[in-house]
Write an enzyme that holds these catalytic residues in place. Structure first.
Site, PDB file in Angstrom:
ATOM      1  N   LYS A 111       0.835  -1.209   0.000  1.00 56.97           N
ATOM      2  CA  LYS A 111       0.000   0.000   0.000  1.00 56.97           C
ATOM      3  C   LYS A 111       0.864   1.252   0.000  1.00 56.97           C
ATOM      4  O   LYS A 111       0.504   2.262  -0.605  1.00 56.97           O
ATOM      5  CB  LYS A 111      -0.945  -0.006   1.201  1.00 56.97           C
ATOM      6  CG  LYS A 111      -2.098  -0.964   1.014  1.00 56.97           C
ATOM      7  CD  LYS A 111      -3.231  -0.614   1.931  1.00 56.97           C
ATOM      8  CE  LYS A 111      -4.451  -1.448   1.600  1.00 56.97           C
ATOM      9  NZ  LYS A 111      -5.521  -1.274   2.576  1.00 56.97           N
ATOM     10  N   LYS A 191      -5.577 -10.343  -9.541  1.00 54.25           N
ATOM     11  CA  LYS A 191      -6.738 -10.648  -8.715  1.00 54.25           C
ATOM     12  C   LYS A 191      -7.871  -9.668  -9.046  1.00 54.25           C
ATOM     13  O   LYS A 191      -7.605  -8.498  -9.327  1.00 54.25           O
ATOM     14  CB  LYS A 191      -6.284 -10.409  -7.264  1.00 54.25           C
ATOM     15  CG  LYS A 191      -7.040 -11.160  -6.218  1.00 54.25           C
ATOM     16  CD  LYS A 191      -6.292 -11.028  -4.910  1.00 54.25           C
ATOM     17  CE  LYS A 191      -7.260 -10.705  -3.814  1.00 54.25           C
ATOM     18  NZ  LYS A 191      -6.664 -10.658  -2.486  1.00 54.25           N
ATOM     19  N   LYS A 194     -11.658  -3.854  -7.495  1.00 54.70           N
ATOM     20  CA  LYS A 194     -12.424  -2.682  -7.940  1.00 54.70           C
ATOM     21  C   LYS A 194     -11.485  -1.632  -8.522  1.00 54.70           C
ATOM     22  O   LYS A 194     -11.758  -1.064  -9.570  1.00 54.70           O
ATOM     23  CB  LYS A 194     -13.202  -2.105  -6.765  1.00 54.70           C
ATOM     24  CG  LYS A 194     -14.164  -1.068  -7.248  1.00 54.70           C
ATOM     25  CD  LYS A 194     -15.132  -0.601  -6.231  1.00 54.70           C
ATOM     26  CE  LYS A 194     -16.058   0.388  -6.897  1.00 54.70           C
ATOM     27  NZ  LYS A 194     -16.069   1.678  -6.242  1.00 54.70           N
TER      28      LYS A 194
END
Ligand code: SF4
Length: 326
Positions: A111, A191, A194
């Site tokens: 992240k 994967k 969204k």
């Protein structure tokens, strides 16, 4: 009954990856465990997000959980920020969590790379808040996918550190590893997610689902209908594994490797199975959307029940910490 905690972020659209990897499993688990399921909005604010959308997405996520089969009679379903003790306990856990432990978390490193302009304390403390989410309810079990195992290890470490210093308050939670297959996105690259825009939404209309399936990448080596393919490297097959029974999987395996079936045939079979499972969910969601007061009430009741448990835990925690009480 053994207690489970798990959470889902209010990202708005719930896709097949979320459904197969988490929610469908939760629906089964609620018959065997005392389940606490949360829409974790405080986790969602650790990255940039559309502020004006947050409340709507949170309610929508609660609605989808109910449409997918979570039951307020069996589970406590609530919004994380409605139980402020989550962040209170997270702060306390910050004081026993070694910085080195959170710095080495794979998800934090990923992240931090993705959000270079906003590497904030919340991003680093994400697994500490997750530990608080679980341990506030003294949950012994947490259903997770492979990528979250490291965070559950950290929550055990946090519980151990706290207990060693202040007394035996928290259990060491164990992961219940999801056996669900990893669903790849329709681009076949990564994967389903969204943010990558490669997803099929659980509530998407049939025409939209078919369009995404029809144009989805398959085994790239299968250029012509007559070329044999390999289901093991095909993203459509990853979705089949989650929605089709064994006999169909065998049929596809044989048909694909011998070029007996084409990719469009294979996608049509998948489409039929997706319709069977998703149509009742979409219908239930429509019904709930016409009565959002019910959804709000479920979340309100869930938060009330959770606050009662949280209250007891936090009184114990404040006492063992030696904080001044009136
Ligand atoms: S037949 Fe099915 S499994 Fe084989 S490559 Fe095409 S879509 Fe994938």
């Amino acid at each position: 009954m053994k207690r489970i905690f798990s959470g889902i972020q209010p990202t708005g659209e719930i896709h097949l990856g979320n459904y197969v990897g988490a929610i469908r499993n939760w629906v089964y688990l609620q018959d065997e465990y005392d389940c606490v399921f949360s829409v974790v909005d405080y986790h969602a604010i650790t990255i940039e997000y559309p502020v004006e959308e947050m409340a709507k997405r949170t309610l929508e996520t609660g609605l989808i959980l109910l449409a997918c089969g979570l039951s307020p009679e069996k589970s406590k379903i609530f919004v994380q920020s409605h139980v402020p003790e989550h962040t209170e306990l997270a702060w306390i856990f910050n004081t026993v969590t070694p910085i080195g432990e959170v710095e080495r978390m794979t998800q934090f490193k990923d992240k931090a790379k993705q959000h270079r302009a906003n590497i904030n304390m919340g991003l680093m403390g994400y697994p500490v808040l997750q530990s608080a989410d679980i341990l506030l309810y003294k949950a012994g079990y947490v259903p997770v996918g492979e990528d979250q195992v490291q965070h559950i290890e950290l929550s055990r470490e946090v519980a151990r550190k706290f207990n060693a210093r202040f007394g035996d308050v928290f259990p060491e939670p164990q992961e219940i590893l999801s056996m669900a297959p990893r669903i790849l996105g329709v681009d076949g690259q990564a994967k389903m997610s969204k943010s990558l825009g490669n997803f099929i939404g659980v509530l998407e209309e049939e025409a939209g689902i078919w369009e995404k399936l029809r144009t989805a990448v398959t085994d790239v080596n299968r250029v012509h209908r007559t070329d044999p393919g390999d289901p093991n490297i095909c993203n459509i097959y990853t979705i089949h594994r989650a929605f089709s029974d064994n006999s169909m999987l065998i049929e596809i395996d044989k048909g694909c490797t011998s070029a007996g079936i084409g990719c469009i045939d294979c996608k049509k079979m998948l489409f039929e199975n997706l319709k069977k499972e998703l149509t009742p969910i979409r219908e239930k969601a429509r019904e709930l959307a016409a009565n959002t007061d019910y959804v709000k009430d479920v979340l309100h009741q869930g938060a009330g029940a959770c606050r009662k448990i949280a209250d007891v835990t936090m009184e114990e925690v404040r006492r063992v910490l030696g904080l001044y009480r009136t």
